[in-house]
Design a protein around this motif. Sequence first.
Motif, PDB file in Angstrom:
ATOM      1  N   VAL A 245       0.870  -1.182   0.000  1.00 54.98           N
ATOM      2  CA  VAL A 245       0.000   0.000   0.000  1.00 54.98           C
ATOM      3  C   VAL A 245       0.901   1.225   0.000  1.00 54.98           C
ATOM      4  O   VAL A 245       1.724   1.389   0.901  1.00 54.98           O
ATOM      5  N   ALA A 246       0.749   2.086  -1.007  1.00 52.64           N
ATOM      6  CA  ALA A 246       1.642   3.231  -1.131  1.00 52.64           C
ATOM      7  C   ALA A 246       0.867   4.465  -1.551  1.00 52.64           C
ATOM      8  O   ALA A 246       0.056   4.419  -2.477  1.00 52.64           O
ATOM      9  N   ALA A 247       1.163   5.583  -0.878  1.00 53.32           N
ATOM     10  CA  ALA A 247       0.473   6.839  -1.169  1.00 53.32           C
ATOM     11  C   ALA A 247       1.210   7.677  -2.197  1.00 53.32           C
ATOM     12  O   ALA A 247       0.604   8.566  -2.812  1.00 53.32           O
ATOM     13  N   THR A 248       2.520   7.429  -2.377  1.00 50.91           N
ATOM     14  CA  THR A 248       3.331   8.256  -3.262  1.00 50.91           C
ATOM     15  C   THR A 248       4.208   7.374  -4.139  1.00 50.91           C
ATOM     16  O   THR A 248       4.522   6.223  -3.775  1.00 50.91           O
ATOM     17  N   PRO A 249       4.670   7.892  -5.283  1.00 53.53           N
ATOM     18  CA  PRO A 249       5.606   7.113  -6.107  1.00 53.53           C
ATOM     19  C   PRO A 249       6.885   6.747  -5.361  1.00 53.53           C
ATOM     20  O   PRO A 249       7.402   5.634  -5.519  1.00 53.53           O
ATOM     21  N   ASP A 250       7.402   7.658  -4.531  1.00 51.07           N
ATOM     22  CA  ASP A 250       8.625   7.347  -3.783  1.00 51.07           C
ATOM     23  C   ASP A 250       8.407   6.185  -2.822  1.00 51.07           C
ATOM     24  O   ASP A 250       9.259   5.301  -2.700  1.00 51.07           O
ATOM     25  N   SER A 251       7.298   6.201  -2.109  1.00 48.68           N
ATOM     26  CA  SER A 251       7.051   5.109  -1.154  1.00 48.68           C
ATOM     27  C   SER A 251       6.877   3.789  -1.887  1.00 48.68           C
ATOM     28  O   SER A 251       7.406   2.756  -1.454  1.00 48.68           O
ATOM     29  N   TYR A 252       6.167   3.806  -2.996  1.00 53.99           N
ATOM     30  CA  TYR A 252       5.966   2.572  -3.773  1.00 53.99           C
ATOM     31  C   TYR A 252       7.304   2.028  -4.262  1.00 53.99           C
ATOM     32  O   TYR A 252       7.596   0.829  -4.125  1.00 53.99           O
ATOM     33  N   ARG A 253       8.123   2.903  -4.819  1.00 53.84           N
ATOM     34  CA  ARG A 253       9.406   2.472  -5.372  1.00 53.84           C
ATOM     35  C   ARG A 253      10.324   1.919  -4.287  1.00 53.84           C
ATOM     36  O   ARG A 253      10.962   0.866  -4.455  1.00 53.84           O
ATOM     37  N   GLU A 254      10.381   2.609  -3.134  1.00 54.77           N
ATOM     38  CA  GLU A 254      11.307   2.174  -2.088  1.00 54.77           C
ATOM     39  C   GLU A 254      10.845   0.889  -1.414  1.00 54.77           C
ATOM     40  O   GLU A 254      11.671   0.054  -1.023  1.00 54.77           O
TER      41      GLU A 254
END
Length: 408
Positions: A245-254
């Motif tokens: 579950v990710a709110a931002t592209p950075d969180s999803y990628r990391e």
Amino acid sequence: MTEAELPIEPATADDWDGVSALLAGLFHHTVESDVHESERLVFEPDRSLVVHDDGRTVAHAAAFTRDLTVPGAVVPAAHVTMVGVAPTHRRRRLLTRLMQRQLREAGDAGREPVAVLWASEGRIYPRFGYGLASQRLVLDVATREVGLPEAAGGRLRTGPPATFQAELAGLYDQLRPDRPGWSSRPGRWWEHLLGEFPSHRDSATERRAVLYEGAGGVEGYAMWRTRSEWIPGGPTGEVRVEEVVAATPDSYRELWRFLLSIDLTRKVTYPFASLDEPLQHLVAEPRHLVPRVADALWVRLLDVAAALAARRYRTPVDVVIEVTDPLLPENTGRWRLTGDRYAASCVRTGDPADLICDVRDLGAVYLGGPELTALADAGRVREMVPGTVARTAAAFGWDRAPASLEVF
């Protein structure tokens, strides 16, 4: 023994043991006390129907009271579950009677415009008006072959999911209104979902969680297990991802960088990727994600007018749809649907039909998944006015492919 001798009855809390035993036999697992008690947390007797024979539970169908995100809205939805008939009582129309009564009672209550379920077999539920509304990708990733996404920065924290329950629930609820196919997790659902049971591990470790913290606080999380394996050439362990579950592209990628680079592992599996999963566009070699398409949510419209008016539409739509529904005949007839991204209405009309379809076809396109054009090409939707299918298909689409993160 005739079917009249086996009445369908509303369940009580005391029926749980019999229901649990029936389902364990049908789905080929052993009743274990910890799992049994966890599932009791979310069992809703007042939404369950049972059939008894000589004191034994021989058939059952139930629903959970949860909300479902649909394009542009969140609607109450009967989450149909725990459906089955004992092998000794097949061919007596028990399943048909259970499903028809469940549909009728849910429709009469007027509290939910749609029902949704996961199907153990895809040929069972279309005859009760359910349409396949979303699919998923099952990923089987060779981590050394795909290449890692670029680093995004931020901070990661790991630990047992139960210690992060408030943060997990907070982020999930923040994102859920914009994610078609996601279900609410009210009451004790998080406690149930985060329960840790040895029988569920299948030779893997306990479940673990990782949180991503960016400038805005917690912006993403993932839950996973690992399974150790070694060959003469070294480690070949597996990471079994359960939820991302990710709110931002950075969180999803990391989060995916983390999952794809866990020490001593060479494989990542993830059964709940969406058809438009961004990971396909982050790795250097997407072929080695080895995606396989599988079915996910099946949707049934209980109240055609209320259901179509509840969701929103990607492009403006004004169409008359003639619907057939043998099980809920009040849905049968012609309906004028008008709407856009901000509002919608659906009312009965005597105007000529632009499209003709069965209620299950409306269920199939309800979440913005399968294209109406594909159903028309399959002969399931009839176009009465040229160009209507294409225009209506564009309206029923949405910005994200529908997805679901859990089997209920």
